[in-house]
Design an enzyme around this catalytic site. Sequence first.
Site, PDB file in Angstrom:
ATOM      1  N   CYS A  52      12.294  87.726  46.939  1.00 57.20           N
ATOM      2  CA  CYS A  52      11.158  86.834  47.188  1.00 57.20           C
ATOM      3  C   CYS A  52      10.575  87.226  48.534  1.00 57.20           C
ATOM      4  O   CYS A  52      11.267  87.138  49.559  1.00 57.20           O
ATOM      5  CB  CYS A  52      11.604  85.379  47.193  1.00 57.20           C
ATOM      6  SG  CYS A  52      10.271  84.228  47.615  1.00 57.20           S
TER       7      CYS A  52
ATOM      8  N   CYS B  84       2.931  83.651  46.853  1.00 58.28           N
ATOM      9  CA  CYS B  84       4.049  84.432  46.320  1.00 58.28           C
ATOM     10  C   CYS B  84       3.963  85.824  46.924  1.00 58.28           C
ATOM     11  O   CYS B  84       3.033  86.581  46.620  1.00 58.28           O
ATOM     12  CB  CYS B  84       3.993  84.498  44.797  1.00 58.28           C
ATOM     13  SG  CYS B  84       5.261  85.580  44.097  1.00 58.28           S
TER      14      CYS B  84
END
Length: 248
Positions: free
Chosen positions: A69, A192
Amino acid sequence: MTLTKYSANGNDFILFIAQDRADRSDMASKLCHRQDGVGADGMVVLLPHEEYDFEWEFYNSDGSLADMCGNASRAVAHFAMEKGISTDGTAEFLTGAGLIRATVNGLYVVSDMPTPNIIDKKIVEDGEEWWLINTGVPHLVAIRDELEPFDIEQMRRLRHKYECNVNICKPMKDTLYVRTYERGVEDETLACGTGMVACFVRCHEEGMLDDSVKTIPTSEDELYISVEDGIYRFGGKVTKTFVAETVD
């Protein structure tokens, strides 16, 4: 247990330090719940490592594991520096996608991202061309003239069909606008990191963007992505929002 919550441009995470590996899926889903828990897009556990500063376990808000991530890598690097786990402004840590190196300058953190892998350039869905790119986790990417509407049902269908995150993006000169539907959260998120990098990879490959661009996610914060000598870097500010102690 002490929990620390960070926001990385609207993408939020619960962080804590542990000494041993464990299945914390149920803990992640409970803590990340927006109404009954702390509320977050993900949970990151920092574990000791013999060679690097630490390694992590990353959980999505539904309790599922993920390899990488981008925004969490920046939040974790800042947290590790604050806790003295990393020093000298540099954090090196192991993720499911490999080694990540991040530099911390105040609240501004830059992560060297995993080398992208373009899996497929010829996916056609709903009359639109999509690329499937792995930037630590897999992402579908479509380029559009406008980012409205953002069809949640379409995003959810594609997410399940290709088992990936789904992005639409709009490149404009030196700026890239991105919206992302994230698996594990099962909704659009405010930002994101791996998704923004995936969008940059496609637009850069197609000659629509230079080697360094400003990137604007749904949160409308400014982040920066660049590529130099094959290294993709992703930078922006992070914010520690609060620290809490768990109770029985």
